[in-house]
Design a protein around this motif. Sequence first.
Motif, short mmCIF file in Angstrom:
data_model
loop_
_atom_site.label_atom_id
_atom_site.label_comp_id
_atom_site.label_asym_id
_atom_site.label_seq_id
_atom_site.Cartn_x
_atom_site.Cartn_y
_atom_site.Cartn_z
N GLY A 2 0.81 -1.21 0.00
CA GLY A 2 0.00 0.00 0.00
C GLY A 2 0.85 1.26 0.00
O GLY A 2 0.48 2.27 -0.58
N THR A 3 1.99 1.19 0.66
CA THR A 3 2.89 2.35 0.71
C THR A 3 3.43 2.69 -0.68
O THR A 3 3.56 3.85 -1.03
N ALA A 4 3.71 1.68 -1.46
CA ALA A 4 4.22 1.91 -2.81
C ALA A 4 3.18 2.62 -3.66
O ALA A 4 3.51 3.51 -4.46
N TYR A 5 1.92 2.26 -3.49
CA TYR A 5 0.86 2.95 -4.25
C TYR A 5 0.70 4.39 -3.80
O TYR A 5 0.45 5.27 -4.63
N ILE A 6 0.84 4.65 -2.52
CA ILE A 6 0.76 6.03 -2.02
C ILE A 6 1.89 6.86 -2.63
O ILE A 6 1.68 7.99 -3.09
N ILE A 7 3.09 6.32 -2.64
CA ILE A 7 4.23 7.04 -3.22
C ILE A 7 4.01 7.28 -4.71
O ILE A 7 4.21 8.39 -5.21
N ALA A 8 3.56 6.24 -5.41
CA ALA A 8 3.37 6.36 -6.86
C ALA A 8 2.22 7.30 -7.20
O ALA A 8 2.28 8.02 -8.19
N ALA A 9 1.18 7.33 -6.39
CA ALA A 9 -0.02 8.08 -6.74
C ALA A 9 -0.01 9.52 -6.23
O ALA A 9 -0.64 10.39 -6.83
#
Length: 56
Positions: A2-9
């Motif tokens: 989920g953290t990777a999606y927050i960073i990417a988004a």
Amino acid sequence: MGTAYIIAAIILPALLLATIIYVWWKNRQASPGAVRRADEGARKLQEEDPETAPRE
């Protein structure tokens, strides 16, 4: 994951936007040398074509 999606988004587009604004702002500020060269080029063009020179 989920953290990777927050960073990417969220963080990466904000970082990209900040970089674009920073580069745009730095390019707006012309150095004195650039202004001088532009003035000299304009004078040279006016000497070559007196029809485009400003009327007094």
